[in-house]
Design a protein around this motif. Sequence first.
Motif, PDB file in Angstrom:
ATOM      1  N   SER A  27       0.819  -1.204   0.000  1.00 42.83           N
ATOM      2  CA  SER A  27       0.000   0.000   0.000  1.00 42.83           C
ATOM      3  C   SER A  27       0.859   1.262   0.000  1.00 42.83           C
ATOM      4  O   SER A  27       0.611   2.211  -0.755  1.00 42.83           O
ATOM      5  CB  SER A  27      -0.922   0.010   1.220  1.00 42.83           C
ATOM      6  OG  SER A  27      -1.771  -1.113   1.214  1.00 42.83           O
ATOM      7  N   TYR A 202      -6.281   3.663   5.913  1.00 34.98           N
ATOM      8  CA  TYR A 202      -5.558   3.789   4.649  1.00 34.98           C
ATOM      9  C   TYR A 202      -5.574   5.226   4.130  1.00 34.98           C
ATOM     10  O   TYR A 202      -4.638   5.663   3.456  1.00 34.98           O
ATOM     11  CB  TYR A 202      -6.128   2.820   3.609  1.00 34.98           C
ATOM     12  CG  TYR A 202      -5.672   1.403   3.845  1.00 34.98           C
ATOM     13  CD1 TYR A 202      -4.367   1.024   3.546  1.00 34.98           C
ATOM     14  CD2 TYR A 202      -6.526   0.460   4.392  1.00 34.98           C
ATOM     15  CE1 TYR A 202      -3.936  -0.267   3.780  1.00 34.98           C
ATOM     16  CE2 TYR A 202      -6.101  -0.836   4.637  1.00 34.98           C
ATOM     17  CZ  TYR A 202      -4.799  -1.191   4.329  1.00 34.98           C
ATOM     18  OH  TYR A 202      -4.368  -2.471   4.575  1.00 34.98           O
ATOM     19  N   GLN A 271      -0.002   0.902   9.504  1.00 34.27           N
ATOM     20  CA  GLN A 271      -1.047   0.395   8.621  1.00 34.27           C
ATOM     21  C   GLN A 271      -2.199  -0.207   9.433  1.00 34.27           C
ATOM     22  O   GLN A 271      -1.981  -0.842  10.459  1.00 34.27           O
ATOM     23  CB  GLN A 271      -0.468  -0.669   7.692  1.00 34.27           C
ATOM     24  CG  GLN A 271       0.671  -0.181   6.813  1.00 34.27           C
ATOM     25  CD  GLN A 271       1.584  -1.326   6.422  1.00 34.27           C
ATOM     26  OE1 GLN A 271       1.212  -2.174   5.625  1.00 34.27           O
ATOM     27  NE2 GLN A 271       2.787  -1.344   6.989  1.00 34.27           N
TER      28      GLN A 271
END
Length: 421
Positions: A27, A202, A271
């Motif tokens: 990510s 996120y 995260q």
Amino acid sequence: MSVNDTVTVIPPGRPLHGQVSPPGSKSITNRALLLAALAKGTSRLGGVLKSDDTRHMSNALRQMGVTVEEPDDTTFVVTSSGRLQAPEGPLFLGNAGTAVRFLTAAVTTVDGSVTLDGDEYMRKRPIGPLVDALRAAGLEVSSATGCPPVQVKGSGTLAATRLEIDGGLSSQYVSALLMLAPCAAQPVEVALIGQDIGARGYVDLTLACMRAFGAQVTELDANTWRVAPTGYVASDYQVEPDASAATYLWAAEALSQGRIDLGVAADAFTQPDARAQGFIAQFPQMPAVINGSQMQDAIPTLAVLAAFNRTPVRFVDLANLRVKECDRVAALHDGLNAIRPGLATVEGDDLLVAADPALAGSHSDCSINTHADHRIAMCFALAGLKVSGVRIQDPLCVGKTYPGYWKALESLGVELQWVSA
């Protein structure tokens, strides 16, 4: 090897001990790659993930005039003029959701036409809400099916002053708009329609990465940000290890009652999937209800672990799992029931795992259909640590985010049996 190959994990029958370094975060790597490409100058990205998803992103950036060098296995050196150029052909992005969604917004800054496409799985993944949000801001973006391929006709400038999206649909849509906003000619407000953000963590990752590359973002309220028209500044950036990958190792440690040193503490991750460690630490007494909305990629790990829990577990708020690389709610249901009928049921977007500690030490002559989904392959390998006979189809699909997964298990002393079709 081919997609018809299988691997069987042989239950080790002992605690797993050793040291495994998780790969870099997928990510964060794909966010940093894009922002470095939008920044004038040279950025050095360390600790990155080299996988199918990041390869698709880096190759797409190369097609648009960005120099992306790879001096070693964990580094990208990105040199850019600060502007993406119109590519000669379509951008093929495989099944990389972050790449196709982030780039759909970013390439609206290109002076020219861009087509973004992917494989057969990507062509089933929705992108219509992002397309609609960009069109509402006056940009020429279209998708005939609401899924890729996507056509973009950019004018080289972004005149919009407000971008709106339903944040409950996908945090990737929100992140795509936020990362685009600093490229505008004037300040842009990015606003969420609706009450919830899917995987808010996120979005926080995106904001942190943007600020590391010079963006100025002010949070006006819980659902609105004002982004200054600063563009981006080339920066050296260190990517943290992948928390989603870490969940498999934490679960393997819990299932085997072993000790696996990841070289990084669970509370050091930023995260959102890292919060799964709190539930894994409670095994075999995981709670009766686990909400999956804010740690979506960790749910497959937790669902397989729950099969060996002392009491049943209901996983709720899983709607977004249905539009990942595959319908993960259905894939988890089918895989668990392949191991033992009745092990899982689905009610709406909830997954109920019946749980049975007696599964450990049992045998199941089953074949797990991974649907080419890396997370389905990796999570059901965990079941193979305790149940003999579990065969994983298309095992190399783990290359999407964790190419070294099988070698990591072998380094812990887990025996694998490979069968080529």
